[in-house]
Enzyme design. Structure first.
Site, short mmCIF file in Angstrom:
data_model
loop_
_atom_site.label_atom_id
_atom_site.label_comp_id
_atom_site.label_asym_id
_atom_site.label_seq_id
_atom_site.Cartn_x
_atom_site.Cartn_y
_atom_site.Cartn_z
N GLU A 129 -78.25 -42.23 -61.60
CA GLU A 129 -79.34 -41.77 -62.48
C GLU A 129 -78.85 -40.66 -63.40
OE1 GLU A 129 -82.01 -43.33 -62.78
OE2 GLU A 129 -82.49 -44.30 -60.88
N ASP A 151 -78.81 -55.31 -61.19
CA ASP A 151 -79.12 -55.54 -62.61
C ASP A 151 -78.10 -55.03 -63.63
OD1 ASP A 151 -79.85 -52.96 -61.82
OD2 ASP A 151 -81.91 -53.07 -62.53
N GLU A 171 -94.39 -54.07 -59.29
CA GLU A 171 -93.00 -53.85 -58.88
C GLU A 171 -92.39 -55.08 -58.23
OE1 GLU A 171 -91.48 -51.65 -60.51
OE2 GLU A 171 -90.74 -50.28 -58.97
N GLU A 211 -88.48 -52.56 -68.99
CA GLU A 211 -87.61 -53.74 -69.10
C GLU A 211 -88.25 -54.90 -69.85
OE1 GLU A 211 -87.81 -51.85 -66.47
OE2 GLU A 211 -85.76 -51.28 -65.98
N THR A 265 -78.09 -48.92 -70.62
CA THR A 265 -79.19 -49.43 -69.79
C THR A 265 -80.42 -48.53 -69.88
OG1 THR A 265 -79.72 -50.35 -67.64
CG2 THR A 265 -78.51 -48.26 -67.63
C1 DMJ Z 1 -84.11 -47.23 -66.16
O1 DMJ Z 1 -83.77 -45.97 -65.70
C2 DMJ Z 1 -82.90 -48.03 -66.48
O2 DMJ Z 1 -83.27 -49.05 -67.32
C3 DMJ Z 1 -82.21 -48.57 -65.26
O3 DMJ Z 1 -81.15 -49.44 -65.56
C4 DMJ Z 1 -83.11 -49.23 -64.30
N1 DMJ Z 1 -84.47 -49.12 -64.66
C5 DMJ Z 1 -84.99 -47.90 -65.14
C6 DMJ Z 1 -86.36 -48.16 -65.71
O4 DMJ Z 1 -87.08 -49.09 -65.05
#
Ligand code: DMJ
Length: 919
Positions: free
Chosen positions: A147, A294, A388, A406, A492
Site C-alpha cells: 500500500e 490482480d 465486495e 476498478e 494500479t
Molecule cells: C487500489 O488501492 C488499487 O487499485 C489496488 O491495486 C487495489 N485496489 C485498490 C482500490 O480498490
C-alpha cells in the site's frame, strides 16, 4: 522492439481511438443498412452533456477533497460520518486495512496528480507545498509495503511527474526543484529493508522508522505475502530508479518478479494467492484475477509498456493464456486451483477483479472485456454498487463496498477503445449512484451494506486517487486536459508515470531479455494494442452485439452457480456431481454419492474435495449472515436529508422491520437514559423514537418502558465507548425469556460510534428525524438544494399504535422496486433464540442454535443451462429471502451442517494431504 517502443504502440496510457473519419464513414453505412438495430444502440452523448457530467465530477471531487482538507488533514483519511480525521491508534483497529495508514497524510499524497488531471493546478501547487511542509515519512508505525508503494511512493512520483511537466510549461510550479522526488527516494530507501529475504520477495509490512529487524520494529516475523503484494512494485520502483539514477530500486523489484515467475505452477502457468517469502512455497493455491493477485498481472503488462522489456510481455502473455483457458468462464472470472485448474476454487467473485476488463483492453482482447464488464454492470444495476463479493448467480456474498474504482477504470478503458457512448451512460449511472447513496454532508461514505444502504465511516484515499480521475477522463475531450494523458501510464493506483522513462537511466542488469535486438516497425503492434483499427470502424455495433445477450444475465440467469461442470460428461448422460448447496442429509441418493466420493476415481475425488470446500464455505457464509442481520437507521432531517445511513442491529421482539415496514420519527433521549425504570420524561418521548443507553437491564424491559411512555420506537445505544459496527460484529437484541408479544414498537441497536452521530446531531440541530427500516429509503439528491426533508406524502400509516404528529410507520410494499414487489412475502423470522439469561444479553445466533438448514431455498439443481419457470421462481425467492431478510429461517433439516462437517473433518485432512503430495 525499439528501446523507445515501450512508449509507442501499446505504450500510451490510453489506447488510441479510431480515427473519427473512419468511424463516421462506417457508422453512416450501418445507419443505412441497419437503422432499426442502430437505434437500439446507445445514442451519442452531446458535448454539452459530457461537459455537464465532467463538471459534476469536479463538484464531487471538491466535496470529497474539500471536506478532507477542512476536517481531516493532516490525518491520513477522512471519516465522513463523524467528519474528522482517521488517526491510526486513535480509532479501534480495523486490522489489515489500517496498514495503509502511516501518519503521512495519505489522502493528500494520493490526490496530488488527480488535482492536475482535473485541471486544478493552483490547488495542486498548494497541495505540493503542504506535502513538503507537513509530511513526515519517519513515523514509528508499521505499514503495508504494497500500500505504501502504490499510494505514497506512487503518489509522490505522480506528483513529481506532473510538477515537472507544469514547470516546463512555464506558468505553474516554477519554484519546484524535484522536492517530491527527494521524498520519494527517501521513502524508497525506507522500503528496501523489506526485501532482505533469501527469495527477494518483500516482507508484507515494515516499520517506517525502525525497518524490519530491530525489536522496536514490531514486524519481520511474517512468513507469507500475497502475490500482488510482492509483484506490484516494478512501475514505481523502476520510475524511482530512472528518475534518480539509483538503480537499486528497479533491481529489487525485478528480482521479486523473477522469483514469482520461477514459482508459477508449471503445468497451469498460474500463480497462487499467497506465497511463503522464505521458501517460495504457495501457501494459498487458489488462483484468480481479483484480490491477492490482480495487480501482479497488471504490472507485468504495464512494465512492458513502460520499460519496453519483452520478457515482461512474454510472461504476461503466458499467464494471460492460462487465465483465459481456466479462469475466464465468460462472462465470469472464477478462481481455480493452480495445480488442478479445471477445478473451481470458489463459487463467488470479488469486486477487485473489475479492473480486469480494463487490462484486457490494454492487451487488446476486447470481446471478453465487454462481456465481463457488462456482467459487472448488471450486478451494479441490481445493487447500486459492486458488492465486495458476489456469487456466480449474482447474489450478494459480502455486502460491503468501499467506493472502489476498478469498475470505473474498466469503463474508461472500454470507452476509449470502442468509442461506444454506452460507456458514457454507464459512467453517468456511477455518478448518480455515488451522489444518491454514498454522498454525505461531509464527503462520500463507503457502503457498509449495499442491501440496506448503510454507511461505514470511511473514505479511502483510492477514491480520490482513482475514481475521480477515471470518471473525469471518461467525459473529457482532449482539450479539457492541460497535458497529453497519452504520454503517461497509469499505475494500479492511477498515478501517472511518463512514458519517456523507458529510455532513461536503464538498469544495466536487464535491458532486454530477447537474445537478438531487433528494431520493429509499427505493424508489429497491430495485434498487441486494443485493436480499434479492425474493431470499431468495421462494426459500430460490435460492442453492443456482445453485450446484448448478457443484458439479463443477472435477473434472468439460470441459477446454475458454477458454469463449467464438466459439461461434456453431462451431455453424454452422466450424472452431474453433487453440489454442497443441493445436499440434503435425508436424501439416500445423496448419502450414497457421498460415500463414493474420494473412493473410486479421481473424478469422484475431485467432486469430494470440492463438495467439502463448498460445505465449509457455505457454513461460514451462513454464520456470517446469521450474525449480520443489519437494519438501517437513516437520518432524514436537515442537513442530512437521508444521506447518512447507520448500520443497526435488530431485536428479536417488537415490530419486525423486515416485513416491508419502516418507522419514522423525531428522536428524544429518555430519562433515565438507561430506560431501566418508568420514564420521568414521557412528554419528551411521546410520539418519538426514544434513545436509550445499553446496560443495567434487559433490552425488552427498556422497550416496555419507552413504549409505556408513548414512544413509537427505540434505539438502544451501546454504552461501550468507541464500539462501532466497523469493528464489532452485529447482533440481535434478545428478549427476556418471557412472552414479548406485548412489545409492539420497533427496536434497533447502534454501537457507540454510530449512536454518537445521532446524539451529536441532536445536540447541534435539536430536531433530528430518523427512519428505522431494513433498507435505506432512496434519497433524492435534489432535496438538499430544495432544503426539505423527505416528503410525507409517500408514507402510509400502518401502525396499530396511535402516532404522534411528525412520525409515521410506513408500509413499503407498493414502493419496492419491481424485482422485490413481485416476490410475495418474505418468510417469517426464525423463532427467537434461547432467551438471554443474564440481564441485557445480546444473542449471537449460531446456525446450529437456529436448527437451520443452509441447503433449503438455495439454488435449484438445474445444470443443463435451460431455465425453467420453476428455476426462476426458486431463484427469485432465494434472492428475496437473502436480500430482504438476512436473518432468514432455513427450515428444519435432520442434521445440522456443523455435525456433517465434523463427520467429514478427517476426510478433509486426508484430501489436504493428498493435495500436498501431488505438489
Ligand atoms: C487500489 O488501492 C488499487 O487499485 C489496488 O491495486 C487495489 N485496489 C485498490 C482500490 O480498490
Amino acid at each position: 522492439m525499439s528501446e523507445a517502443g515501450g512508449g509507442r504502440g501499446c505504450g500510451s496510457a490510453v489506447p488510441q481511438r479510431a480515427p473519427w473519419n473512419l468511424v463516421a464513414t462506417t457508422a453512416a453505412l450501418y445507419l443505412v443498412m441497419a437503422t432499426s438495430v442502430w437505434t437500439a444502440a446507445a445514442a451519442p452523448m452531446s458535448r454539452e452533456e459530457k461537459q455537464k457530467l465532467g463538471n459534476q465530477v469536479l463538484e464531487m471531487f471538491d466535496h470529497a477533497y474539500g471536506n478532507y482538507m477542512e476536517h481531516a488533514y493532516p490525518a491520513d483519511e477522512l471519516m465522513p460520518l463523524t467528519c474528522r480525521g482517521r488517526v491510526r491508534g486513535q480509532e479501534p483497529s480495523r486490522g489489515d486495512v489500517d496498514d495503509a495508514l502511516g501518519k503521512f497524510s495519505l489522502t493528500l499524497i494520493d490526490s496530488l496528480d488527480t488535482l492536475v488531471v482535473l485541471n486544478k493546478t493552483k490547488e495542486f501547487e498548494d497541495a505540493v507545498r503542504k506535502v513538503l511542509r507537513d509530511v513526515n515519512l519517519d513515523n514509528d508505525v508499521v505499514v503495508s509495503v504494497f500500500e505504501t508503494n502504490i499510494r505514497v511512493l506512487g503518489g509522490l512520483l505522480g506528483g513529481h511527474s506532473l510538477a515537472i511537466m507544469l514547470k516546463e510549461k512555464g506558468e505553474y510550479m516554477q519554484w519546484y526543484n524535484g522536492e517530491l522526488l527527494q521524498m520519494a527516494k527517501q521513502l524508497g530507501y525506507k522500503l528496501l529493508p523489506a526485501f532482505n529475504t533469501t527469495s527477494g520477495l518483500p516482507y508484507p509490512r515494515i516499520n517506517l522508522k525502525f525497518g524490519i529487524r530491530k525489536p522496536e520494529a514490531r514486524t519481520g516475523t511474517e512468513t507469507d505475502t500475497c502475490t500482488a503484494c510482492a509483484g506490484t512494485l516494478i512501475l514505481e520502483f523502476a520510475a524511482l530508479s530512472r528518475f534518480t539514477g539509483a538503480t537499486i530500486f528497479e533491481e529489487y523489484a525485478r528480482k521479486a518478479l523473477d522469483f514469482l515467475w520461477e514459482k508459477r505452477q508449471r503445468s497451469s502457468n498460474l500463480v497462487g494467492v499467497t506465497i511463503n517469502i522464505h521458501t517460495g512455497d504457495w501457501v494459498r493455491k487458489d488462483s484468480g484475477v481479483g484480490a491477492g493477485i490482480d495487480s501482479y498481472y497488471e504490472y507485468l503488462l504495464k512494465a512492458y509498456v513502460l520499460l519496453g522489456d519483452d520478457s515482461f510481455l512474454e510472461r504476461f502473455n503466458t499467464h494471460y493464456d492460462a487465465i483465459m483457458r481456466y479462469i475466464s468462464q465468460p462472462p465470469l472470472l472464477l478462481d481455480v486451483h493452480i495445480h488442478k485448474p479445471m477445478l473451481n476454487a470458489r463459487t463467488w467473485m470479488d469486486a477487485l477483479l473489475a479492473f480486469f476488463p480494463g487490462l484486457q483492453v490494454l492487451k487488446g482482447d476486447i470481446r471478453p472485456a465487454i462481456e465481463t464488464h457488462e456482467m459487472l454492470y448488471q450486478v451494479i444495476k441490481k445493487h447500486n454498487f459492486l458488492p465486495e463479493a458476489f456469487t456466480t448467480d449474482f447474489r450478494v456474498h459480502w455486502a460491503q463496498h468501499p467506493l472502489r474504482p476498478e469498475f470505473a477504470e474498466s469503463t474508461y478503458f472500454l470507452y476509449k477503445a470502442t468509442g461506444d457512448p454506452y460507456y458514457l451512460e454507464v459512467g453517468k449511472t456511477l455518478i448518480e449512484n455515488l451522489n444518491k447513496y454514498a454522498r454525505v454532508p461531509c464527503g462520500f461514505a463507503a457502503m457498509k451494506d449495499v442491501r440496506t444502504g448503510s454507511h461505514e465511516d470511511r473514505m479511502d484515499s483510492f477514491f480520490l486517487a482513482e475514481m475521480f480521475k477515471y470518471l473525469y477522463l471518461l467525459f473529457a475531450d482532449k482539450e479539457d486536459i492541460i497535458f497529453d494523458i497519452e504520454d503517461y501510464i497509469f499505475t494500479t493506483e492511477a498515478h501517472l508515470l511518463p512514458l519517456w522513462l523507458s529510455t532513461t537511466n536503464q538498469s544495466t542488469s536487464k535491458k532486454n531479455t530477447t537474445s537478438e535486438y531487433i528494431e520493429l516497425d509499427d505493424s508489429n503492434f497491430d495485434w498487441t494494442c486494443p485493436n480499434t483499427q479492425i474493431l470499431f470502424p468495421n462494426d459500430p455495433l460490435y460492442a453492443q452485439s456482445i453485450r446484448e445477450p448478457l443484458k439479463n444475465v443477472v435477473d434472468k440467469s439460470c441459477p446454475r452457480g458454477i458454469i463449467r461442470v464438466r459439461e461434456e460428461s453431462f451431455r453424454s448422460g452422466a450424472k452431474p456431481p453433487l453440489r454442497a448447496r443441493d445436499f440434503m442429509a435425508t436424501n439416500p441418493e445423496h448419502l450414497e454419492i457421498l460415500k463414493k466420493m474420494g473412493a473410486a476415481s479421481s473424478i469422484d475425488a475431485e467432486d469430494g474435495l470440492r463438495f467439502m470446500q463448498e460445505m465449509i464455505e457455505l457454513s461460514s457464509q451462513q454464520q456470517k449472515e446469521q450474525q449480520l442481520p443489519p437494519r438501517a437507521v437513516q437520518v432524514v432531517s436537515r442537513p442530512f436529508f437521508g444521506r447518512v445511513v447507520l448500520t443497526a442491529g435488530p431485536a428479536q421482539f417488537g415490530l419486525d422491520l423486515s416485513k416491508h415496514k419502516e418507522t419514522r420519527g423525531f428522536v428524544a433521549s429518555s430519562k433515565p437514559y438507561n430506560g431501566c425504570s418508568e420514564l420521568t420524561n414521557p412528554e419528551a418521548v411521546v410520539g418519538k423514537i426514544a434513545l436509550i443507553q445499553r446496560g443495567q437491564c434487559m433490552f425488552a424491559e427498556k422497550a416496555r418502558h419507552i413504549q409505556n411512555a408513548g414512544a413509537i420506537g427505540g434505539i438502544v445505544i451501546d454504552d461501550n465507548e468507541g464500539s462501532s459496527s466497523d469493528t464489532a460484529p452485529l447482533f440481535q437484541m434478545a428478549g427476556d425469556g418471557k412472552d414479548t408479544d406485548d412489545i409492539k414498537i420497533p427496536m434497533l441497536f447502534l454501537f457507540s460510534k454510530e449512536g454518537s452521530i445521532i446524539l451529536d446531531a441532536l445536540r447541534e440541530y435539536e430536531e433530528v428525524e430518523v427512519l428505522l427500516s431494513d433498507k435505506a429509503k432512496d434519497r433524492d439528491p435534489d432535496m438538499e438544494s430544495e432544503e426539505q426533508p423527505f416528503s410525507d406524502g409517500d408514507s402510509e400509516n400502518q401502525s396499530t399504535e396511535p402516532l404522534a404528529p411528525g412520525s409515521q410507520e410506513v408500509d413499503l410494499a407498493d414502493q419496492e422496486s419491481p424485482e422485490d414487489s413481485s416476490l410475495g412475502s418474505p418468510p417469517e423470522s426464525p423463532p427467537a433464540a434461547a432467551a438471554g439469561e443474564a440481564a441485557d444479553e445480546a444473542t449471537d445466533v449460531s446456525p446450529s442454535e437456529q436448527n437451520s438448514d443452509p441447503l433449503e431455498n438455495h439454488e435449484p439443481t438445474s445444470l443443463d443451462g435451460e431455465c425453467t419457470d420453476l428455476d426462476n421462481q426458486l431463484q427469485e425467492q432465494s434472492e428475496t429471502e437473502e436480500d430482504s431478510n438476512p436473518n432468514v429461517s432455513w427450515g428444519n433439516k435432520d442434521q445440522p451442517i456443523d455435525s456433517i462437517l465434523a463427520d467429514w473433518s478427517e476426510d478433509i485432512e486426508a484430501f489436504e494431504m493428498m493435495e500436498k503430495d501431488e505438489l
